[in-house]
Design a protein around this motif. Structure first.
Motif, PDB file in Angstrom:
ATOM      1  N   ALA A  55      -2.428  -6.780  -7.271  1.00 33.80           N
ATOM      2  CA  ALA A  55      -1.772  -6.087  -6.147  1.00 33.80           C
ATOM      3  C   ALA A  55      -2.760  -5.934  -5.002  1.00 33.80           C
ATOM      4  O   ALA A  55      -3.971  -5.812  -5.215  1.00 33.80           O
ATOM      5  N   GLU A  56      -2.223  -5.965  -3.743  1.00 35.17           N
ATOM      6  CA  GLU A  56      -3.063  -5.756  -2.568  1.00 35.17           C
ATOM      7  C   GLU A  56      -3.388  -4.278  -2.428  1.00 35.17           C
ATOM      8  O   GLU A  56      -2.551  -3.405  -2.649  1.00 35.17           O
ATOM      9  N   ASP A  57      -4.619  -4.028  -2.090  1.00 35.81           N
ATOM     10  CA  ASP A  57      -5.059  -2.646  -1.878  1.00 35.81           C
ATOM     11  C   ASP A  57      -4.718  -2.269  -0.431  1.00 35.81           C
ATOM     12  O   ASP A  57      -5.562  -2.301   0.461  1.00 35.81           O
ATOM     13  N   ASP A  58      -3.413  -1.929  -0.198  1.00 33.75           N
ATOM     14  CA  ASP A  58      -2.942  -1.631   1.157  1.00 33.75           C
ATOM     15  C   ASP A  58      -2.811  -0.142   1.411  1.00 33.75           C
ATOM     16  O   ASP A  58      -2.267   0.277   2.436  1.00 33.75           O
ATOM     17  N   GLY A  59      -3.246   0.680   0.500  1.00 40.50           N
ATOM     18  CA  GLY A  59      -3.141   2.115   0.669  1.00 40.50           C
ATOM     19  C   GLY A  59      -1.785   2.687   0.311  1.00 40.50           C
ATOM     20  O   GLY A  59      -1.605   3.905   0.340  1.00 40.50           O
ATOM     21  N   VAL A  60      -0.802   1.845   0.004  1.00 43.60           N
ATOM     22  CA  VAL A  60       0.535   2.317  -0.361  1.00 43.60           C
ATOM     23  C   VAL A  60       0.749   2.255  -1.869  1.00 43.60           C
ATOM     24  O   VAL A  60       1.202   3.205  -2.487  1.00 43.60           O
ATOM     25  N   LEU A  61       0.392   1.113  -2.467  1.00 38.70           N
ATOM     26  CA  LEU A  61       0.585   0.923  -3.901  1.00 38.70           C
ATOM     27  C   LEU A  61      -0.555   1.584  -4.674  1.00 38.70           C
ATOM     28  O   LEU A  61      -1.726   1.315  -4.417  1.00 38.70           O
ATOM     29  N   ASN A  62      -0.194   2.439  -5.603  1.00 34.53           N
ATOM     30  CA  ASN A  62      -1.181   3.093  -6.464  1.00 34.53           C
ATOM     31  C   ASN A  62      -1.054   2.487  -7.859  1.00 34.53           C
ATOM     32  O   ASN A  62      -0.087   2.771  -8.577  1.00 34.53           O
ATOM     33  N   PRO A  63      -2.002   1.641  -8.294  1.00 34.39           N
ATOM     34  CA  PRO A  63      -1.866   1.002  -9.612  1.00 34.39           C
ATOM     35  C   PRO A  63      -1.778   2.003 -10.768  1.00 34.39           C
ATOM     36  O   PRO A  63      -1.204   1.701 -11.805  1.00 34.39           O
ATOM     37  N   ALA A  64      -2.324   3.202 -10.554  1.00 39.08           N
ATOM     38  CA  ALA A  64      -2.308   4.180 -11.645  1.00 39.08           C
ATOM     39  C   ALA A  64      -0.905   4.696 -11.926  1.00 39.08           C
ATOM     40  O   ALA A  64      -0.633   5.214 -13.012  1.00 39.08           O
ATOM     41  N   THR A  65      -0.001   4.570 -10.948  1.00 35.96           N
ATOM     42  CA  THR A  65       1.365   5.082 -11.129  1.00 35.96           C
ATOM     43  C   THR A  65       2.369   3.983 -11.455  1.00 35.96           C
ATOM     44  O   THR A  65       3.558   4.267 -11.620  1.00 35.96           O
ATOM     45  N   VAL A  66       1.901   2.732 -11.554  1.00 32.20           N
ATOM     46  CA  VAL A  66       2.812   1.621 -11.816  1.00 32.20           C
ATOM     47  C   VAL A  66       3.199   1.609 -13.293  1.00 32.20           C
ATOM     48  O   VAL A  66       2.347   1.715 -14.174  1.00 32.20           O
ATOM     49  N   ARG A  67       4.477   1.516 -13.562  1.00 31.11           N
ATOM     50  CA  ARG A  67       4.985   1.415 -14.920  1.00 31.11           C
ATOM     51  C   ARG A  67       5.790   0.120 -15.034  1.00 31.11           C
ATOM     52  O   ARG A  67       6.821  -0.048 -14.373  1.00 31.11           O
ATOM     53  N   LEU A  68       5.323  -0.809 -15.915  1.00 28.48           N
ATOM     54  CA  LEU A  68       6.015  -2.074 -16.110  1.00 28.48           C
ATOM     55  C   LEU A  68       7.089  -1.877 -17.176  1.00 28.48           C
ATOM     56  O   LEU A  68       6.864  -2.056 -18.371  1.00 28.48           O
ATOM     57  N   GLU A  69       8.286  -1.475 -16.726  1.00 28.64           N
ATOM     58  CA  GLU A  69       9.399  -1.219 -17.635  1.00 28.64           C
ATOM     59  C   GLU A  69      10.697  -1.564 -16.926  1.00 28.64           C
ATOM     60  O   GLU A  69      10.740  -1.635 -15.685  1.00 28.64           O
ATOM     61  N   PRO A  70      11.760  -1.834 -17.680  1.00 27.72           N
ATOM     62  CA  PRO A  70      13.033  -2.205 -17.044  1.00 27.72           C
ATOM     63  C   PRO A  70      13.536  -1.095 -16.105  1.00 27.72           C
ATOM     64  O   PRO A  70      13.467   0.095 -16.424  1.00 27.72           O
ATOM     65  N   GLY A  71      14.022  -1.502 -14.932  1.00 25.20           N
ATOM     66  CA  GLY A  71      14.596  -0.552 -13.976  1.00 25.20           C
ATOM     67  C   GLY A  71      13.580   0.143 -13.097  1.00 25.20           C
ATOM     68  O   GLY A  71      13.964   0.988 -12.275  1.00 25.20           O
ATOM     69  N   ALA A  72      12.307  -0.175 -13.248  1.00 29.59           N
ATOM     70  CA  ALA A  72      11.296   0.499 -12.451  1.00 29.59           C
ATOM     71  C   ALA A  72      11.302  -0.041 -11.015  1.00 29.59           C
ATOM     72  O   ALA A  72      11.561  -1.224 -10.781  1.00 29.59           O
ATOM     73  N   ILE A  73      11.036   0.816 -10.050  1.00 29.35           N
ATOM     74  CA  ILE A  73      10.936   0.444  -8.638  1.00 29.35           C
ATOM     75  C   ILE A  73       9.497   0.666  -8.206  1.00 29.35           C
ATOM     76  O   ILE A  73       8.973   1.779  -8.312  1.00 29.35           O
ATOM     77  N   ILE A  74       8.862  -0.411  -7.753  1.00 24.86           N
ATOM     78  CA  ILE A  74       7.457  -0.346  -7.353  1.00 24.86           C
ATOM     79  C   ILE A  74       7.414  -0.481  -5.835  1.00 24.86           C
ATOM     80  O   ILE A  74       7.810  -1.526  -5.288  1.00 24.86           O
ATOM     81  N   PRO A  75       6.965   0.523  -5.084  1.00 29.83           N
ATOM     82  CA  PRO A  75       6.934   0.436  -3.604  1.00 29.83           C
ATOM     83  C   PRO A  75       5.822  -0.486  -3.125  1.00 29.83           C
ATOM     84  O   PRO A  75       4.805  -0.667  -3.806  1.00 29.83           O
ATOM     85  N   ARG A  76       6.032  -1.098  -1.985  1.00 32.23           N
ATOM     86  CA  ARG A  76       5.004  -1.918  -1.372  1.00 32.23           C
ATOM     87  C   ARG A  76       5.122  -1.784   0.133  1.00 32.23           C
ATOM     88  O   ARG A  76       6.194  -1.475   0.678  1.00 32.23           O
ATOM     89  N   ALA A  77       4.048  -2.008   0.835  1.00 28.99           N
ATOM     90  CA  ALA A  77       4.039  -1.911   2.295  1.00 28.99           C
ATOM     91  C   ALA A  77       4.739  -3.124   2.915  1.00 28.99           C
ATOM     92  O   ALA A  77       4.715  -4.222   2.329  1.00 28.99           O
ATOM     93  N   PRO A  78       5.376  -2.965   4.073  1.00 28.16           N
ATOM     94  CA  PRO A  78       6.032  -4.114   4.724  1.00 28.16           C
ATOM     95  C   PRO A  78       5.017  -5.205   5.040  1.00 28.16           C
ATOM     96  O   PRO A  78       3.934  -4.941   5.553  1.00 28.16           O
ATOM     97  N   GLY A  79       5.351  -6.408   4.668  1.00 26.73           N
ATOM     98  CA  GLY A  79       4.494  -7.560   4.929  1.00 26.73           C
ATOM     99  C   GLY A  79       3.454  -7.837   3.864  1.00 26.73           C
ATOM    100  O   GLY A  79       2.765  -8.856   3.928  1.00 26.73           O
ATOM    101  N   SER A  80       3.315  -6.942   2.897  1.00 28.35           N
ATOM    102  CA  SER A  80       2.323  -7.175   1.825  1.00 28.35           C
ATOM    103  C   SER A  80       3.013  -7.877   0.654  1.00 28.35           C
ATOM    104  O   SER A  80       4.230  -7.854   0.522  1.00 28.35           O
ATOM    105  N   SER A  81       2.198  -8.490  -0.206  1.00 30.85           N
ATOM    106  CA  SER A  81       2.755  -9.193  -1.363  1.00 30.85           C
ATOM    107  C   SER A  81       3.086  -8.262  -2.519  1.00 30.85           C
ATOM    108  O   SER A  81       3.749  -8.667  -3.476  1.00 30.85           O
TER     109      SER A  81
END
Length: 467
Positions: A277-303
């Motif tokens: 993940a890009e370190d864009d200040g929006v995505l916090n890897p510590a809060t990411v949960r890889l499970e069905p139905g999860a929504i992971i936020p990302r900054a506009p224009g980032s991967s």
């Protein structure tokens, strides 16, 4: 030996054994770890399963439970029917006591030590009056025993060390003058060394309590036969303890365990993936949960969160693992002594498989017969004679000789019987004149002895008939 000699000799023998301890511990960790978990995490159970099968096969092939695996027969030249009947009755009496005792349970545990460490130790004692059997067996853990080899190549000197509570000490040695011990002490802190060594008229026994002051003699006695029966799988020249099939297969066992561990790690990566993940200040890897139905936020224009390609598959591990497991099962004789998985076999295939088993275990069976079976029968017969259960019979003497009837012992007998039957068939095809040269009653008696047929099926031989 005095109590001081016993302590010093035990310490010296223990120092000589320390070179084996690391290897034994490694074998147990990979094959039979303690219930609380060993030092090595196990990922592959091939060796554990094969070792258990080998121990069970040894029990079934050498000393099968609820089956007559031994007998007594008159020595060559003895044709007294009464003596033969007395020997058969004595063997039957011993079999009854073995069936009523804990022999099968403890013998299987001793075979586990034999398979894993290369040396087994069985204690044969006389049971208290009133028990169902006159015999009591104990598989002594190898870590508690220190062995010395005598001049005849037998492990005839045994030191057994244990730590007992005060209550156990008083119960096991009621006639001993125990030192003063505070009330309420229930920890096994008292170190006891039991020693058995050969003398000219038998074996001597002494039990010593090790204290900070002078050692205390707890008990002493004398045995006609050694109550500790030590036996080995195979032995190299100059060594005291045996070498085990598990130790021979230990490099393959370690490698297979590591390969399965890597396969499981690779499977975990394939199931969950590796992400970046890009370190864009929006995505916090510590809060990411890889499970069905999860929504992971990302900054506009980032991967955002994207999967990372795996370094490659690990399919070659299956080829390596199959070869390792096959070598482990071969080293532990799992495919030789275990049940045949090819389905129905012909009689010729059965004989060929039995002959191959005899070739593989010929040296080991010969050692086990000399170090385990013969002393075991002699010790048990001595206990029953002392209790008046059987008459006085001499084992390995002029009156009687032991005959082993276990499946492994009968392999060679079946081969000899097959050759004899082939000879008789060939002679019969030659005509009546050739058949007249045969002593058919003698041939029938020889086949009966070779195939361990019961004495009841044969007509007692008389001296006149023998002449």
């Amino acid at each position: 030996m005095t109590p001081e000699d016993i302590i010093a000799r035990h310490a010296a023998a223990l120092d000589r054994r320390r070179a084996q301890d690391a290897l034994w511990q490694d074998c147990y960790d990979h094959v039979l770890p303690p219930a609380t978990g060993g030092r090595v995490p196990l990922f592959d159970a091939t060796a554990a399963d094969a070792a258990e099968q080998l121990a069970a096969s040894l029990l079934a092939e050498l000393t099968p439970p609820w089956s007559r695996w031994f007998g007594l027969a008159p020595a060559r030249g003895t044709a007294d029917p009464a003596a033969a009947a007395a020997m058969e009755d004595a063997a039957e009496t011993l079999q009854v006591h073995l069936d009523r005792s804990n022999f099968a349970l403890e013998m299987h545990q001793a075979f586990l030590d034999l398979v894993i460490a290369g040396t087994g130790l069985l204690l044969v004692e006389e049971a208290p009056p009133g028990d169902a059997s006159a015999l009591r067996f104990t598989a002594v853990p190898l870590r508690e025993a220190v062995l010395e080899e005598g001049g005849a190549g037998r492990l005839d000197t045994v030191f057994r060390a244990a730590r007992l509570t005060h209550a156990d000490l008083a119960a096991r040695f009621p006639a001993a003058a125990l030192p003063r011990i505070e009330d309420g002490e229930d920890t096994p802190r008292h170190r006891v060394i039991e020693a058995v060594w050969p003398e000219r008229d038998g074996h001597r026994f002494r039990a010593v309590l090790v204290t900070d002051a002078a050692p205390v003699m707890l008990a002493e006695g004398r045995f006609a036969e050694n109550p500790f029966i030590a036996f080995r799988w195979l032995k190299a020249p100059g060594e005291t303890y045996g070498r085990s099939p598990v130790a021979k297969a230990l490099p393959d066992i370690r490698t297979a365990n590591k390969v399965v561990e890597l396969v499981l790690k690779n499977a975990s990566i394939a199931a969950t993936g590796i992400w970046q993940a890009e370190d864009d200040g929006v995505l916090n890897p510590a809060t990411v949960r890889l499970e069905p139905g999860a929504i992971i936020p990302r900054a506009p224009g980032s991967s955002g969160l994207t999967p990372l390609a795996a370094p490659g598959n690990f399919d070659v591990s299956q080829l390596v693992l199959a070869d390792l497991r096959a070598r482990i099962r071969t080293a532990l004789l799992a495919d030789r002594l275990g049940p045949d998985r090819r389905g129905q076999m012909t009689a010729t295939e059965v004989l060929e498989r039995a002959a191959e088993t005899a070739r593989l275990l010929g040296a080991t069976y010969g050692r086990l017969q000399a170090e385990l079976l013969a002393p075991l029968v002699a010790r048990c017969m001595s206990i029953l004679r002392r209790r008046g259960e059987i008459p006085s019979l001499v084992i390995d003497g002029r009156e009687a000789v032991p005959r082993y009837r276990s499946p492994l012992a009968q392999v060679q007998g079946r081969a000899d019987a097959a050759n004899t039957l082939l000879f008789l068939q060939a002679v019969r095809a030659m005509g009546p004149e050739a058949v007249a040269q045969l002593d058919l009653p003698a041939a029938a008696r020889w086949l009966g002895r070779t195939l361990s047929a019961p004495a009841e099926v044969l007509i007692p031989e008389t001296p006149s008939a023998k002449e």
